[in-house]
Design a protein around this motif. Structure first.
Motif, PDB file in Angstrom:
ATOM      1  N   PRO A 164     102.656  29.395  26.628  1.00  0.00           N
ATOM      2  CA  PRO A 164     103.215  29.429  25.274  1.00  0.00           C
ATOM      3  C   PRO A 164     103.702  30.836  24.915  1.00  0.00           C
ATOM      4  O   PRO A 164     103.126  31.828  25.358  1.00  0.00           O
ATOM      5  CB  PRO A 164     102.045  29.000  24.391  1.00  0.00           C
ATOM      6  CG  PRO A 164     100.839  29.130  25.232  1.00  0.00           C
ATOM      7  CD  PRO A 164     101.273  28.938  26.633  1.00  0.00           C
ATOM      8  N   THR A 165     104.752  30.889  24.156  1.00  0.00           N
ATOM      9  CA  THR A 165     105.297  32.193  23.777  1.00  0.00           C
ATOM     10  C   THR A 165     104.357  32.920  22.834  1.00  0.00           C
ATOM     11  O   THR A 165     104.279  34.142  22.859  1.00  0.00           O
ATOM     12  CB  THR A 165     106.657  31.995  23.105  1.00  0.00           C
ATOM     13  OG1 THR A 165     107.432  31.137  23.923  1.00  0.00           O
ATOM     14  CG2 THR A 165     107.380  33.302  22.941  1.00  0.00           C
ATOM     15  N   CYS A 166     103.698  32.179  22.000  1.00  0.00           N
ATOM     16  CA  CYS A 166     102.787  32.860  21.083  1.00  0.00           C
ATOM     17  C   CYS A 166     101.552  32.012  20.873  1.00  0.00           C
ATOM     18  O   CYS A 166     101.596  30.786  20.932  1.00  0.00           O
ATOM     19  CB  CYS A 166     103.465  33.139  19.750  1.00  0.00           C
ATOM     20  SG  CYS A 166     104.022  31.680  18.900  1.00  0.00           S
ATOM     21  N   GLU A 167     100.464  32.699  20.659  1.00  0.00           N
ATOM     22  CA  GLU A 167      99.216  32.033  20.308  1.00  0.00           C
ATOM     23  C   GLU A 167      98.733  32.700  19.037  1.00  0.00           C
ATOM     24  O   GLU A 167      98.421  33.885  19.030  1.00  0.00           O
ATOM     25  CB  GLU A 167      98.172  32.220  21.399  1.00  0.00           C
ATOM     26  CG  GLU A 167      98.497  31.518  22.686  1.00  0.00           C
ATOM     27  CD  GLU A 167      97.374  31.670  23.688  1.00  0.00           C
ATOM     28  OE1 GLU A 167      97.634  32.256  24.755  1.00  0.00           O
ATOM     29  OE2 GLU A 167      96.261  31.220  23.398  1.00  0.00           O
ATOM     30  N   ILE A 168      98.706  31.955  17.981  1.00  0.00           N
ATOM     31  CA  ILE A 168      98.365  32.558  16.702  1.00  0.00           C
ATOM     32  C   ILE A 168      97.023  32.012  16.251  1.00  0.00           C
ATOM     33  O   ILE A 168      96.887  30.824  15.993  1.00  0.00           O
ATOM     34  CB  ILE A 168      99.444  32.254  15.656  1.00  0.00           C
ATOM     35  CG1 ILE A 168     100.797  32.691  16.181  1.00  0.00           C
ATOM     36  CG2 ILE A 168      99.136  32.947  14.352  1.00  0.00           C
ATOM     37  CD1 ILE A 168     101.937  32.258  15.334  1.00  0.00           C
TER      38      ILE A 168
ATOM     39  N   ARG B 112      91.663  26.052  15.217  1.00  0.00           N
ATOM     40  CA  ARG B 112      91.469  27.494  15.147  1.00  0.00           C
ATOM     41  C   ARG B 112      92.725  28.288  15.498  1.00  0.00           C
ATOM     42  O   ARG B 112      92.739  29.505  15.354  1.00  0.00           O
ATOM     43  CB  ARG B 112      90.340  27.898  16.101  1.00  0.00           C
ATOM     44  CG  ARG B 112      88.991  27.845  15.506  1.00  0.00           C
ATOM     45  CD  ARG B 112      88.763  28.987  14.536  1.00  0.00           C
ATOM     46  NE  ARG B 112      88.557  30.260  15.212  1.00  0.00           N
ATOM     47  CZ  ARG B 112      89.195  31.371  14.896  1.00  0.00           C
ATOM     48  NH1 ARG B 112      90.087  31.366  13.956  1.00  0.00           N
ATOM     49  NH2 ARG B 112      88.966  32.475  15.543  1.00  0.00           N
ATOM     50  N   GLY B 113      93.751  27.625  15.978  1.00  0.00           N
ATOM     51  CA  GLY B 113      94.924  28.396  16.340  1.00  0.00           C
ATOM     52  C   GLY B 113      96.064  27.508  16.749  1.00  0.00           C
ATOM     53  O   GLY B 113      95.878  26.320  17.005  1.00  0.00           O
TER      54      GLY B 113
ATOM     55  N   VAL C 177      89.048  22.272  30.006  1.00  0.00           N
ATOM     56  CA  VAL C 177      90.041  23.049  29.254  1.00  0.00           C
ATOM     57  C   VAL C 177      89.454  23.370  27.891  1.00  0.00           C
ATOM     58  O   VAL C 177      88.347  22.953  27.546  1.00  0.00           O
ATOM     59  CB  VAL C 177      91.376  22.283  29.090  1.00  0.00           C
ATOM     60  CG1 VAL C 177      92.108  22.196  30.398  1.00  0.00           C
ATOM     61  CG2 VAL C 177      91.149  20.915  28.505  1.00  0.00           C
ATOM     62  N   GLY C 178      90.219  24.081  27.102  1.00  0.00           N
ATOM     63  CA  GLY C 178      89.772  24.441  25.770  1.00  0.00           C
ATOM     64  C   GLY C 178      89.283  25.876  25.724  1.00  0.00           C
ATOM     65  O   GLY C 178      88.961  26.478  26.753  1.00  0.00           O
ATOM     66  N   GLY C 179      89.238  26.415  24.525  1.00  0.00           N
ATOM     67  CA  GLY C 179      88.943  27.837  24.340  1.00  0.00           C
ATOM     68  C   GLY C 179      87.647  28.279  24.983  1.00  0.00           C
ATOM     69  O   GLY C 179      87.602  29.273  25.697  1.00  0.00           O
ATOM     70  N   CYS C 180      86.572  27.515  24.795  1.00  0.00           N
ATOM     71  CA  CYS C 180      85.273  27.955  25.293  1.00  0.00           C
ATOM     72  C   CYS C 180      85.172  27.867  26.803  1.00  0.00           C
ATOM     73  O   CYS C 180      84.310  28.502  27.401  1.00  0.00           O
ATOM     74  CB  CYS C 180      84.166  27.116  24.673  1.00  0.00           C
ATOM     75  SG  CYS C 180      83.954  27.460  22.949  1.00  0.00           S
ATOM     76  N   SER C 181      86.018  27.075  27.430  1.00  0.00           N
ATOM     77  CA  SER C 181      85.903  26.936  28.875  1.00  0.00           C
ATOM     78  C   SER C 181      86.320  28.214  29.584  1.00  0.00           C
ATOM     79  O   SER C 181      86.125  28.343  30.783  1.00  0.00           O
ATOM     80  CB  SER C 181      86.772  25.780  29.359  1.00  0.00           C
ATOM     81  OG  SER C 181      88.126  26.106  29.228  1.00  0.00           O
TER      82      SER C 181
END
Lengths: 463, 611
Positions: A77-81, A65-66, A329-333
């Motif tokens: 991280p400098t960017c999260e896209i 997803r990104g 970890v991970g987005g949903c956490s």
């Protein structure tokens, strides 16, 4: 020791390999004598790549997803896209690949990845592709095809010097400062539970379930549709998940308060949806609640059960250390309260010991053991896989730059790969293949190498 | 997803071949052209085949976004050029952060970065900050200018677009200095979590945690290093078999040593189960019974480790969940893009938002992927800045440090390839006069369009159009009445406006009268080569084509069109090009005539058939 290269037999070469072996952070693994372990020649910091070793490598965390990207040494991280359809109408999907690789068009992944990485390099990091080495975080379940594709894009289009794959759970653990951990990565397609003992991922015990971000998205989508009678767009659902969802530590606390309606704007109109039903229940349904009659499929265990199952498959000495080292970890956490709730459910699952309320599949395989104290089961915080990789790489680099480099020319980022999936017992001896950097020239010229290098079921000598 | 504007015209770049495992695709040699050859020219009578990637959106580009390699004589898209960062500048204050001082065209340019810290070069480290809500550039205002006493340099920030104000409660953010606001904001972002314990999942600041972990791993490595030296001294010729064993024991030593070095000699008594051990003695004992001691040592390692592990703050977590639970609208939490935009921390509440640093941008040189010829090279000399971009330099402090806008080399396709334009020509006899782009096309009705081609070259060109008679997917009928015609040269710099004006007149007239009196058909007097040509000017020609949509409701009418341009170019003679000094006087001229052909596929999206 059977080194696949360095056949010159020079003791110097051997010495270096030995030193290299000792120094591996991620692979302080005991291995049986005679096990085939090979070191891909890895010039991460070798003198041959004169100039580049002054530059810290680029770390990419490529998820479905990104993409998170940045230069090693920074804390975030400098960017999260995020991956989303772009204005030019070229990227059409919200995910880079599908879980089922058969329904993924690999050309689309290639084009999308190339377009996004172009942005990463030239819009965010302002770097030339060929100036940096690349470190990529991979999920233990990542398909070989994808890894090959990522390497191909980086090598052929961005002309990266080398690509190194690091296991993302190990990095998450490093970012938690632990040595042994059970990493639960709640990602988009899958939630993966990876036990790591003494810096060594026990890949044979890795478990995964499809109860993850995508399933949550679908459930929330259905819920919102039900309450508002409009079908929300993908982005609206994601915004709702990211901004409105919360999780309480148990079901009772929610029912008392927080019944007020929640205002949500979908396609221009404001709707009021019931608070806990739309904001809390989907989470429980997605991650925690078992299917009726406990008939969860083997790839669809609830996360607490999966953690318990994973622990039960480990050795007694191995699992003890992990109980107090669970990393979410991970987005949903990041959903407030979810980590706590999952931890609570794991405690319930393990301490009560009642095998009656476990799913059929789990019961069959579950080997119960006695845990008396709920407080023994603890979760630790992690800065995230990207930060962990950044820590590790920058430390390794600094160390080598400060003088270690001369002694260990072949030393580099190395990691442990299981040579075969069969019969790896936990924590005891097993044979490992150590994969270092994958070099551009070798990858692009040698087709057999390119086909096999990422496949850890292929024995080292063929790769 | 944005809807397509009809009619749209995209040009297909031949580099977009699907990923194959062919060896020629994976050719790593940069000098060998790995890209497929340009499409076959129409003079060769081989059958023209549609490129397979013609419907790949990544392969289609507008003419303005394409480059042209005048060595390969092929158009180049963004995917078949190699980019090099030449200059980094701030888009807000135009301050140049680094420049390619070497300037060598052929050697790989190495950008030197001026940033104090490695990561700082990503952001403008001056006063350029962006609104955390709408990403507009913030303006800096002086605090209470009316009050003389307070105007001691205290400033605040305001968004000119959404009027976000840094003095909003509860943050009430003002800056004591009006310089290097970036650093001040960055410092704030680091502290933001320590201030408020009730904040999100991570209660300590990520920065300090990262630093702590970093130093922890440094210690680990140092101890590792020390052991290694020792082990080298002890076991000078390590045999392969020994190394495996030594590996395990050294690990043990590592942790023991780190353990004792931390606690010091006196603290060693706190662990009475193990007497003081020297690494050598341990090595000796481990040689016999490695496993047990190793296990013990691991436990020591774990204990040593304990303070680097941080448990989840369950109360804070709970509190945060409760806070979110009591929220009743989305407004209190920032949107996902607002969260992702902050590179320093992840804001949990809208009130947590801090001004964002401005990301720097790069000016890039571009090379042809096949021949490494430079296609685009920005001018980075500071000389030109003061003269060329006076408006920019007035904004910034010094003219020398601002970014230039000029290019040294800029080979764009629009200077080589004809630009195409489509216009709908209402025809009273067949189709309704209203624009079918919105209404949709009716099947089996003939629609007439005007395709105008502009020639950017200084030579007259011969154009050959080719299109499959039926479009590939839905087999709409497409007829180009004039596949072969000529366009005059683009000799004068200015457009011949009179001709354009006449065209516009003609168009408006046509819109009134319809196409009935245009000499379209064979029996009209102006047949032959000029059949179907509506009008022509000095360097442009308008031709007509017809589309008859098939009965595929809701489908898009996509017309692949092959355009070939043939012209006679004057090229420098070979011996002068080689530069061997003979001089070009043999034939009395320096230039040769050379036949050249450029060809490309384009995709016209005409519109949609009605439902």
């Amino acid at each position: 020791m059977a080194t696949s290269e360095g056949d010159g037999g020079a003791s110097n070469e051997l010495l270096r390999d030995v030193i290299g072996l000792r120094r591996q952070l991620s692979s302080s693994s005991p291995s049986t004598p005679g096990a085939t372990s090979s070191f891909a020649s890895s010039p991460l910091l070798s003198p041959s790549t004169r100039q580049q070793h002054a530059d810290p490598p680029l770390i990419l965390d490529i998820g479905a997803r990104g993409i998170r990207a940045g230069i090693a040494g920074s804390e975030r991280p400098t960017c999260e896209i995020p991956i989303a359809p772009d204005r030019k109408g070229r990227i059409r999907s919200y995910e880079l690949w599908d879980l089922d690789m058969r329904s993924t068009k690999i050309e689309d992944v290639h084009d999308t990845l190339q377009a996004i990485l172009r942005d990463v390099y030239y819009k965010y990091l302002l770097l030339d592709g060929k100036s940096r080495k690349v470190v990529i975080l991979e999920n233990p379940m990542m398909s070989v095809q994808l890894k090959k594709l990522i390497a191909f894009v980086l090598f052929s289009y961005f002309q990266s010097i080398s690509v190194t794959f690091l296991l993302s759970p190990v990095c998450s653990m490093l970012a938690a400062g632990a040595r042994t951990a059970l990493v639960v990565d709640i990602a988009w397609h899958e939630t993966t539970v990876t036990p790591i003992y003494d810096y060594k991922p026990i890949l044979s015990a890795v478990q995964s379930t499809t109860r993850a971000g995508k399933r949550l998205h679908d459930i929330v989508n259905e819920t919102l549709k039900e309450f508002t009678t409009v079908s929300p767009s993908f982005d609206e659902v994601e915004q709702f998940i990211g901004r409105a969802m919360y999780c309480s530590s148990d079901d009772t606390t929610t029912s008392s308060s927080s019944q007020q309606a929640f205002a949500v704007t979908l396609s221009g109109n404001t709707y009021y949806v019931p608070g806990s039903e739309s904001r809390y229940s989907p989470l429980v349904q997605c991650f925690i609640r078992r299917a009726e009659d406990n008939t969860d499929d083997i790839d669809c265990f609830p996360i607490p059960d999966l953690i318990a199952y994973c622990l039960s498959r480990l050795g007694i000495d191995t699992r003890a250390g992990m109980l107090s080292r669970i990393v979410f970890v991970g987005g949903c956490s990041n959903i407030p309260g979810l980590k706590l709730r999952l931890l609570e459910e794991v405690r319930n699952c393990l301490v009560s010991g009642g095998s009656s309320d476990k799913s059929v599949e789990l019961q069959k395989n579950f080997r119960p053991w006695a845990i008396t104290h709920r407080s023994r089961i603890k979760a630790i915080t992690s800065l995230g896989a990207w930060s962990g990789a950044s820590l590790y790489i920058s430390r390794e680099r600094e160390y080598l730059l400060s003088g270690g480099a001369a002694a260990a020319g072949s030393m580099a980022i190395r990691r442990v790969r299981a040579e075969t999936a069969s019969g790896i017992s936990h924590g005891t001896s097993s044979s490992f293949r150590i994969l270092g950097e994958v070099e551009r020239d070798k990858f692009l010229l040698d087709r057999v190498y390119a086909d096999n290098i990422f496949d850890w079921t292929v024995p080292a000598k063929y790769a | 997803m944005t809807s397509t504007q009809y009619p749209s015209l995209r040009i297909h770049c031949p580099c977009a071949e699907p990923v194959t495992d062919d060896d020629d695709q994976e050719e790593p040699e940069p000098d060998s052209p790995s890209k497929p050859a340009p499409p076959p020219t129409p003079e060769t009578t081989t059958k023209l085949e549609l490129p397979p990637s013609l419907d790949n959106p990544f392969a289609l580009h507008t003419l303005n976004s394409l480059y042209f390699c005048d060595v390969c004589m092929v158009l180049r898209c963004e995917r078949c050029v190699v980019e090099e960062v030449v200059q980094i500048y701030c888009p807000a204050c135009l301050h140049v952060y680094s420049a390619d001082t070497a300037g060598g065209a052929n050697e790989a340019s190495k950008v030197t970065r001026k940033g104090v810290r490695g990561d700082d070069v990503t952001f403008c480290s001056r006063n350029c900050l962006q609104c955390p809500l709408c990403f507009t550039n913030l303006i800096m205002l002086s605090q209470s200018t009316s009050d003389g006493s307070e105007a001691s340099g205290t400033v605040y920030l305001q968004c000119p677009h959404c009027s976000w104000d840094s003095r909003y409660q509860p943050r009430n953010l003002t800056f004591s200095k009006h310089s290097s606001l970036y650093q001040q904001v960055r410092k704030l972002s680091g502290n933001t979590k320590a201030d408020e314990a009730s904040d999100t999942t991570t209660t300590t600041t990520a920065t300090s945690r990262f630093a702590a972990l970093s130093s922890f791993y440094q210690q680990l490595y140092e101890s590792l290093d020390a052991e290694e030296e020792e082990s080298n001294a002890h076991s000078a010729p390590p045999s392969p078999l020994f190394s495996k064993r030594a590996n395990r024991s050294l690990e043990t030593i590592r942790f023991m040593k780190s353990h004792y070095s931390k606690q010091g000699g006196a603290a060693a008594s706190s662990s009475p189960s193990l007497p003081a051990v020297t690494p050598a003695s341990v090595l000796g004992t481990l040689g016999r019974a490695g496993g047990v001691s190793s296990q013990k040592a691991r436990e020591y390692g774990e204990k040593e480790k304990e303070r680097y592990v941080e448990y989840i703050d369950e109360e804070a977590e709970e509190e945060e969940a409760l806070r979110v639970r009591d929220v009743t609208t989305l407004d209190f939490t920032p949107t996902l893009s607002q969260r992702l935009a902050n590179p320093f921390f992840r804001p949990a509440r809208t009130s947590d938002l801090l001004p964002l640093p401005t990301r720097l941008r790069a000016r890039r040189a571009k090379r042809c992927r096949a021949c490494r010829h430079i296609l685009v090279r920005p001018d980075v000399s500071s000389r030109k800045v003061s003269s060329s971009s006076s408006s920019a330099s007035s904004m910034a402090t010094g003219a020398a440090s601002t970014v230039a806008t000029a290019f040294r080399i800029n080979l764009l396709s629009k200077n080589y390839l004809p630009s195409l334009r489509i216009t709908y020509l209402p025809s009273t006899s067949h189709a309704p006069a209203s624009s079918p782009y919105q209404a949709g096309f009716i099947p089996h009705v003939t629609y007439t369009f005007v395709l105008t081609l502009f020639n950017p070259l200084y030579e007259p060109v011969k154009i050959t159009l080719a299109s499959p008679p039926r479009t590939p997917r839905h087999s709409h009928l497409v007829t180009f009445l004039t596949p072969l015609f000529e366009i005059g040269p683009n000799i004068e710099d200015d457009w011949d406006l009179q001709a354009l004006a006449s065209l516009r007149r003609k168009f408006s007239e046509l819109k009134r009268t319809g196409t009935a009196n245009i000499p379209l058909s064979q029996e009209s007097g102006r047949g032959g080569p000029n059949l179907g040509i509506i009008d022509r000017g000095r360097n442009w020609t308008s031709v007509i084509f017809e589309v008859v949509p098939a009965d595929a409701r809701g489908s898009e009418i996509v017309v692949p069109l092959f355009v070939s341009v043939a012209y006679e170019a004057e090229v420098e003679k070979d011996f002068t090009a080689r530069g061997d000094g003979i001089g070009g006087t043999r034939d009395g001229g320096l230039f040769d005539k050379e036949q050249r052909e450029l060809a490309f596929w384009s995709v016209l999206r005409i519109g949609k058939v009605i439902q």
